[in-house]
Design a protein around this motif. Structure first.
Motif, short mmCIF file in Angstrom:
data_model
loop_
_atom_site.label_atom_id
_atom_site.label_comp_id
_atom_site.label_asym_id
_atom_site.label_seq_id
_atom_site.Cartn_x
_atom_site.Cartn_y
_atom_site.Cartn_z
N ILE A 1 89.05 54.09 14.99
CA ILE A 1 88.55 53.39 13.42
C ILE A 1 89.65 52.32 13.53
CG2 ILE A 1 88.68 53.34 11.17
CD1 ILE A 1 87.51 56.35 11.62
N LEU A 2 90.94 52.65 13.73
CA LEU A 2 92.15 51.63 13.73
C LEU A 2 91.78 50.41 14.74
CD1 LEU A 2 94.69 50.82 12.95
CD2 LEU A 2 95.62 52.41 14.58
N LEU A 3 91.55 50.80 15.86
CA LEU A 3 91.17 49.88 16.95
C LEU A 3 90.03 49.00 16.36
CD1 LEU A 3 91.76 51.77 20.07
CD2 LEU A 3 93.11 50.28 19.02
N ASP A 4 88.93 49.39 15.66
CA ASP A 4 87.82 48.61 15.30
C ASP A 4 88.27 47.75 14.36
OD1 ASP A 4 85.84 49.77 17.05
OD2 ASP A 4 85.33 51.05 15.65
N VAL A 5 89.31 48.02 13.31
CA VAL A 5 89.66 47.27 12.16
C VAL A 5 90.59 46.37 12.87
CG1 VAL A 5 91.12 47.18 10.22
CG2 VAL A 5 89.45 49.20 10.57
N ILE A 6 91.46 46.73 13.59
CA ILE A 6 92.51 45.59 14.36
C ILE A 6 91.85 44.57 14.81
CG2 ILE A 6 94.31 45.28 15.70
CD1 ILE A 6 95.45 47.85 14.66
N GLU A 7 90.52 44.90 15.77
CA GLU A 7 89.89 44.00 16.63
C GLU A 7 89.29 42.83 15.79
OE1 GLU A 7 87.60 46.39 19.22
OE2 GLU A 7 89.07 45.99 20.72
N ARG A 8 88.97 43.40 14.58
CA ARG A 8 88.09 42.47 13.61
C ARG A 8 89.05 41.63 12.83
NH1 ARG A 8 82.58 45.32 12.67
NH2 ARG A 8 82.37 46.13 14.58
N MET A 9 90.34 42.10 12.63
CA MET A 9 91.23 41.06 11.88
C MET A 9 91.51 39.97 12.47
SD MET A 9 93.73 44.28 10.57
CE MET A 9 94.76 43.35 9.33
N LYS A 10 91.93 38.86 11.56
CA LYS A 10 92.35 37.58 11.97
C LYS A 10 93.91 38.05 12.60
CE LYS A 10 90.19 35.23 8.34
NZ LYS A 10 90.44 34.93 6.97
N GLU A 11 94.03 37.47 13.75
CA GLU A 11 95.24 37.60 14.67
C GLU A 11 96.35 37.65 13.78
OE1 GLU A 11 95.62 35.53 18.40
OE2 GLU A 11 93.77 36.05 18.82
N LYS A 12 97.06 36.89 12.92
CA LYS A 12 97.88 36.59 12.04
C LYS A 12 98.07 37.82 11.12
CE LYS A 12 101.49 34.53 9.70
NZ LYS A 12 102.86 35.69 9.72
N LYS A 13 96.92 38.31 10.41
CA LYS A 13 97.17 39.64 9.41
C LYS A 13 97.43 40.53 10.19
CE LYS A 13 95.52 37.38 5.85
NZ LYS A 13 96.21 37.38 4.33
N ALA A 14 96.64 40.85 11.52
CA ALA A 14 97.00 42.07 12.37
C ALA A 14 98.38 42.08 12.90
CB ALA A 14 95.95 42.03 13.65
N ALA A 15 99.04 40.99 13.18
CA ALA A 15 100.23 40.93 13.87
C ALA A 15 101.24 41.32 12.54
CB ALA A 15 100.77 39.38 14.24
N ASP A 16 100.88 40.93 11.44
CA ASP A 16 101.76 41.22 10.00
C ASP A 16 101.57 42.77 10.13
OD1 ASP A 16 102.61 38.47 9.89
OD2 ASP A 16 101.09 38.29 8.17
N VAL A 17 100.49 43.40 10.13
CA VAL A 17 100.43 44.71 9.94
C VAL A 17 101.08 45.52 11.06
CG1 VAL A 17 98.73 46.69 9.66
CG2 VAL A 17 98.34 44.23 8.47
N LEU A 18 100.90 45.11 12.03
CA LEU A 18 101.54 45.87 13.32
C LEU A 18 103.04 45.60 13.47
CD1 LEU A 18 99.02 44.74 16.20
CD2 LEU A 18 99.53 47.15 15.15
N SER A 19 103.59 44.70 12.73
CA SER A 19 104.90 44.51 12.63
C SER A 19 105.68 45.58 11.85
CB SER A 19 105.45 43.07 12.42
OG SER A 19 104.93 42.85 10.96
N ASN A 20 104.83 46.20 10.95
CA ASN A 20 105.33 47.02 9.91
C ASN A 20 104.76 48.67 10.36
OD1 ASN A 20 106.55 45.64 7.46
ND2 ASN A 20 104.64 44.33 8.00
N VAL A 21 104.27 48.82 11.50
CA VAL A 21 103.99 50.39 11.94
C VAL A 21 105.06 50.68 12.58
CG1 VAL A 21 101.41 50.09 11.61
CG2 VAL A 21 102.69 49.55 13.90
N THR A 22 105.28 51.87 12.84
CA THR A 22 106.40 52.46 13.84
C THR A 22 106.38 51.94 15.28
OG1 THR A 22 105.25 54.48 14.39
CG2 THR A 22 106.56 54.63 12.42
#
Length: 168
Positions: free
Chosen positions: A121-142
Motif C-alpha cells: 500500500i505504501l509503495l502504491d501511494v508513494i508511486e502516485r504522489m508528486k515527487e516533491k511531496k514524496a521526497a518531503d515525506v520520505l525525508s521524515n521517515v526513519t
C-alpha cells in the motif's frame, strides 16, 4: 411310382437314390448355412452402418454442445473482464483520493503514518504522489524505513529479466 418299381427290381438303385438324396440334402444344408452366414453378414453390416450413423449424430450433438459451452464461457469471460475493469477503476479512484490526502498532510504527519503502513500500500501511494511531496515525506521517515521503501521501489521498477536459454 416309377421310381418305386425300379428300386424294387434293382436294389442297388435304392442305395444310389439314398446316396443322391443324402448328397442333395448335404448341399442344401451347406447352401442354407452359406445363406445364413450371408444374412448375418448383411445384418452386421447394417448394424455397423447404423452405428456409424449414430456415432456421427452423437459427434455432431457433442460438437454443438461444446460450441454452446464455449460461447457461454466467452460470455462469462467478457463479463468478468468488464467487472475487473470497473473494480480497477474504482480502486484507482480510491488510491488517488488517498494520495491527495497524504499530499495535503504535513510531511512529518504523513511520515508517521507511512511507518506503519503495509509495504504494498505504501509503495502504491508513494508511486502516485508528486515527487516533491514524496521526497518531503520520505525525508521524515526513519532511515531504515526509507532504505526499505527505496529498495522496494527500485525492485518494482526493474524490467523482468528475459528467459534466455544457454546456446539458444
Amino acid at each position: 411310382l416309377q421310381l418305386e418299381r425300379q428300386v424294387a427290381r434293382r436294389p442297388w438303385v435304392a442305395a444310389g437314390v439314398v446316396l443322391v438324396g443324402a448328397a442333395v440334402g448335404m448341399e442344401y444344408l451347406r447352401a442354407q448355412q452359406d445363406l445364413d452366414i450371408l444374412n448375418e453378414a448383411v445384418n452386421n453390416s447394417q448394424t455397423v452402418i447404423g452405428t456409424q450413423e449414430s456415432n456421427k449424430s452423437a459427434y455432431k450433438a457433442a460438437e454443438a454442445r461444446l460450441a454452446k459451452k464455449l460461447a457461454e464461457m466467452k460470455q462469462v469471460q467478457s463479463t468478468i473482464e468488464v467487472l475487473l475493469r470497473k473494480y480497477d477503476e474504482q480502486e484507482d479512484v480510491k488510491m488517488r483520493s488517498l494520495v491527495k490526502i497524504y499530499e495535503s498532510m504535513k510531511p512529518k504527519d504523513a511520515a508517521k503514518i507511512f511507518e506503519g503502513l503495509d509495504m504494498p500500500i505504501l509503495l502504491d501511494v508513494i508511486e502516485r504522489m508528486k515527487e516533491k511531496k514524496a521526497a518531503d515525506v520520505l525525508s521524515n521517515v526513519t532511515p531504515q524505513k526509507a532504505k526499505e521503501i527505496t529498495f522496494e521501489l527500485s525492485e518494482r521498477r526493474k524490467l523482468p529479466k528475459p528467459n534466455v536459454q544457454p546456446g539458444g
